[in-house]
Scaffold this active site. Structure first.
Site, PDB file in Angstrom:
ATOM      1  N   ASP A  99       0.839  -1.224   0.000  1.00 13.50           N
ATOM      2  CA  ASP A  99       0.000   0.000   0.000  1.00 13.50           C
ATOM      3  C   ASP A  99       0.861   1.256   0.000  1.00 13.50           C
ATOM      4  O   ASP A  99       0.533   2.236  -0.656  1.00 13.50           O
ATOM      5  CB  ASP A  99      -1.048   0.012   1.139  1.00 13.50           C
ATOM      6  N   GLY A 159      -2.212  -5.834  17.871  1.00  7.84           N
ATOM      7  CA  GLY A 159      -0.892  -6.313  17.456  1.00  7.84           C
ATOM      8  C   GLY A 159      -0.947  -7.644  16.737  1.00  7.84           C
ATOM      9  O   GLY A 159      -0.025  -8.447  16.805  1.00  7.84           O
ATOM     10  N   GLY A 167      -2.160  -7.965  13.330  1.00  8.70           N
ATOM     11  CA  GLY A 167      -2.277  -7.842  11.873  1.00  8.70           C
ATOM     12  C   GLY A 167      -3.706  -7.670  11.399  1.00  8.70           C
ATOM     13  O   GLY A 167      -3.985  -7.809  10.205  1.00  8.70           O
ATOM     14  N   LEU A 168      -4.629  -7.370  12.327  1.00  9.02           N
ATOM     15  CA  LEU A 168      -6.034  -7.205  11.931  1.00  9.02           C
ATOM     16  C   LEU A 168      -6.509  -5.754  12.090  1.00  9.02           C
ATOM     17  O   LEU A 168      -7.704  -5.478  12.092  1.00  9.02           O
ATOM     18  CB  LEU A 168      -6.937  -8.147  12.744  1.00  9.02           C
ATOM     19  N   SER A 206      -6.423  -3.257  14.525  1.00 10.25           N
ATOM     20  CA  SER A 206      -7.221  -2.714  15.633  1.00 10.25           C
ATOM     21  C   SER A 206      -7.097  -1.191  15.681  1.00 10.25           C
ATOM     22  O   SER A 206      -8.067  -0.499  15.986  1.00 10.25           O
ATOM     23  CB  SER A 206      -6.795  -3.345  16.955  1.00 10.25           C
ATOM     24  N   ASP A 229      -5.502  -0.077   5.833  1.00  5.82           N
ATOM     25  CA  ASP A 229      -6.287  -0.454   7.016  1.00  5.82           C
ATOM     26  C   ASP A 229      -7.474   0.473   7.231  1.00  5.82           C
ATOM     27  O   ASP A 229      -8.610   0.028   7.441  1.00  5.82           O
ATOM     28  CB  ASP A 229      -5.410  -0.420   8.272  1.00  5.82           C
ATOM     29  N   TYR A 266       9.010  -1.937  10.577  1.00  9.14           N
ATOM     30  CA  TYR A 266       8.086  -1.530   9.505  1.00  9.14           C
ATOM     31  C   TYR A 266       8.663  -0.321   8.758  1.00  9.14           C
ATOM     32  O   TYR A 266       8.744  -0.308   7.529  1.00  9.14           O
ATOM     33  CB  TYR A 266       6.727  -1.183  10.129  1.00  9.14           C
TER      34      TYR A 266
HETATM   35  P1  NG1 Z   1      -1.172  -3.887  10.271  1.00  7.63           P
HETATM   36  O1  NG1 Z   1      -0.839  -5.285  10.170  1.00  7.63           O
HETATM   37  O2  NG1 Z   1      -2.629  -3.626  10.543  1.00  7.63           O
HETATM   38  O3  NG1 Z   1      -0.298  -3.135  11.234  1.00  7.63           O
HETATM   39  C1  NG1 Z   1       0.359  -2.614   8.457  1.00  7.63           C
HETATM   40  C2  NG1 Z   1       0.082  -1.210   7.938  1.00  7.63           C
HETATM   41  C3  NG1 Z   1      -0.653  -1.250   6.580  1.00  7.63           C
HETATM   42  C4  NG1 Z   1       0.072  -2.149   5.587  1.00  7.63           C
HETATM   43  C5  NG1 Z   1       0.344  -3.524   6.240  1.00  7.63           C
HETATM   44  C6  NG1 Z   1       1.177  -4.423   5.381  1.00  7.63           C
HETATM   45  C7  NG1 Z   1      -0.230   0.001  10.070  1.00  7.63           C
HETATM   46  C8  NG1 Z   1      -1.184   0.696  10.958  1.00  7.63           C
HETATM   47  N1  NG1 Z   1      -0.728  -0.490   8.918  1.00  7.63           N
HETATM   48  O4  NG1 Z   1      -0.873  -3.209   8.805  1.00  7.63           O
HETATM   49  O5  NG1 Z   1      -0.767   0.070   6.062  1.00  7.63           O
HETATM   50  O6  NG1 Z   1       1.257  -1.559   5.117  1.00  7.63           O
HETATM   51  O7  NG1 Z   1       1.031  -3.384   7.490  1.00  7.63           O
HETATM   52  O8  NG1 Z   1       0.567  -4.678   4.147  1.00  7.63           O
HETATM   53  O9  NG1 Z   1       0.952  -0.079  10.366  1.00  7.63           O
END
Ligand code: NG1
Length: 391
Positions: A37, A128, A130-131, A133, A178, A227
């Site tokens: 993204d 924490g 991956g969904l 929150s 998200d 990240y």
């Molecule tokens: P999650 O797993 O919800 O932290 C994160 C990023 C997204 C996207 C995904 C990987 C946040 C809040 N969101 O998602 O924008 O890059 O990783 O595809 O960090």
């Protein structure tokens, strides 16, 4: 007691009257297009039937008072204190309050009025994992302030405000996926989003297939640093590839053929990270045609390839996620299995034939517990609507 009853009763106890409104905003699961993204790629999430709920009312007080029922904690802030991330007594805002305060901050930055609210909120989206929150909290508060503010923003605008809150106020440099999924979810549908143009459409999932989420129960730690490092590597790749491809703006603009030709101009680690992104954008480009044709077998293969790439090239998996995926993929009825979201822990997403789903969940739970000693949580998820006022 369900979450709505729980927050309603806590609200009455705390504020002495019934809340005026209840809002709900879902978490999300992503089926394909991971870590693309923020590279202008295509993502294929669905809003899930787990959500954050807020019971709230307007108040004449100069500050908003929020109770996080999941933490049994309270925090206050006002338009005057949000910039400093403090409460009216000058103490620092707790971390959970940064998400709602960030939404108020982002609205203020856009010149949109926000009144003070009293609110109690709770969520059944595991944190924490991956969904998303955090996006569900942001999108729920965006609706709450919209309800009381007398203004209406399109769902995508609310998503962009939530992303701004997360990027600039909370400090996580995330993409738009998200908040988009939480704001724009459609019941029983997958959502295909072009993260560059922000155009999106719904894509069907055949009736005979279930989305199964398997939570390793391992929570990610220290991830915002990792990240942000992945994001930096992608930016570095674009900077270096521009020497030969001056017109590119992001990895979205690099074809697999061009990437293969120029891969040896990149440092090893940058090459691996960028290869994942370029190939994953190629995979997510195929998703729509495969799903429209009902070719779940081929789509599932792309999910499996995505996991291998996240594990070996992007290096965001962890042993427990790999165990969960390795057990799932060969099970009867499983079309595809992979980690979902940022990685480093959390959940896997599995596409499973509905006829086999019970046996699949049982075998997966037993196999995972035998190998790791951890008891996973496995549930069938239904694609749900996006953030909405319930009353
Ligand atoms: P999650 O797993 O919800 O932290 C994160 C990023 C997204 C996207 C995904 C990987 C946040 C809040 N969101 O998602 O924008 O890059 O990783 O595809 O960090």
């Amino acid at each position: 007691m369900n979450l709505i009853d729980q927050i309603t009763s806590t609200y009455k106890e705390k504020f002495g009257h019934a809340p005026a409104h209840i809002v709900r905003a879902p978490g999300r699961v992503n089926l394909l297009g991971e870590h693309v993204d923020y590279n202008d790629g295509f993502v294929l999430p669905a809003a899930i039937d787990r959500a954050t709920y807020i019971a709230f009312s307007p108040t004449d007080a100069p500050h908003s008072t929020l109770v996080a029922a999941d933490f049994d904690q309270q925090a206050s802030f006002s338009a005057e204190t949000i910039a400093t991330k403090t409460q009216p007594d000058s103490s620092a805002l707790p971390e959970w309050a940064l998400y709602p305060a960030g939404v108020m901050w982002a609205l203020k930055e856009e010149g949109i009025s926000t009144s003070s609210i009293n609110a109690v909120f709770a969520s059944d989206v595991p944190r924490g994992s991956g969904l998303s929150s955090s996006a569900s909290v942001e999108m729920a508060f965006a609706i709450a302030w919209q309800t009381l503010g007398g203004w209406t923003l399109p769902a995508m605008q609310r998503a962009l405000l939530g992303q701004k809150a997360e990027n600039k106020y909370v400090g996580v440099n995330c993409g738009i996926m998200d908040q988009f999924a939480s704001a724009c979810g459609v019941e029983n549908k997958l959502l295909l989003l072009d993260c560059r143009s922000l155009e999106w459409k719904t894509v069907p999932l055949p009736d005979h297939v279930a989305i199964v989420i398997a939570d390793t129960t391992v929570r990610r730690k220290l991830t915002s640093g990792e990240y942000n490092k992945r994001r930096d590597a992608c930016e570095e790749a674009v900077r270096l590839l521009k020497n030969d491809l001056p017109k590119i703006k992001s990895l979205r603009d690099v074809s697999v053929a061009d990437f293969n030709r120029l891969a040896n101009t990149l440092p090893d680690e940058v090459e691996k990270r960028a290869r994942h992104v370029v190939e994953e954008i190629g995979r997510s480009n195929q998703a729509e045609a495969l799903l429209e044709a009902g070719d779940i077998q081929s789509f599932g293969r792309l999910m499996n390839e995505c996991h291998a790439s996240l594990r070996d090239l992007y290096e965001v998996s962890c042993p427990e996620l790999n165990v969960m995926v390795n057990i799932a993929q060969p099970l009867k009825g499983c079309y595809g299995a992979r980690l979902t979201g940022a990685g480093f822990g959390g959940c896997t997403v599995n596409l499973v034939a509905k006829n086999d789903v019970e046996a699949f969940a049982k075998a997966l739970a037993a196999g995972y517990e035998a190998e790791t000693g951890l008891r996973p949580e496995i549930y069938i998820s239904h694609a749900s609507n996006g953030a909405e006022l319930l009353g």
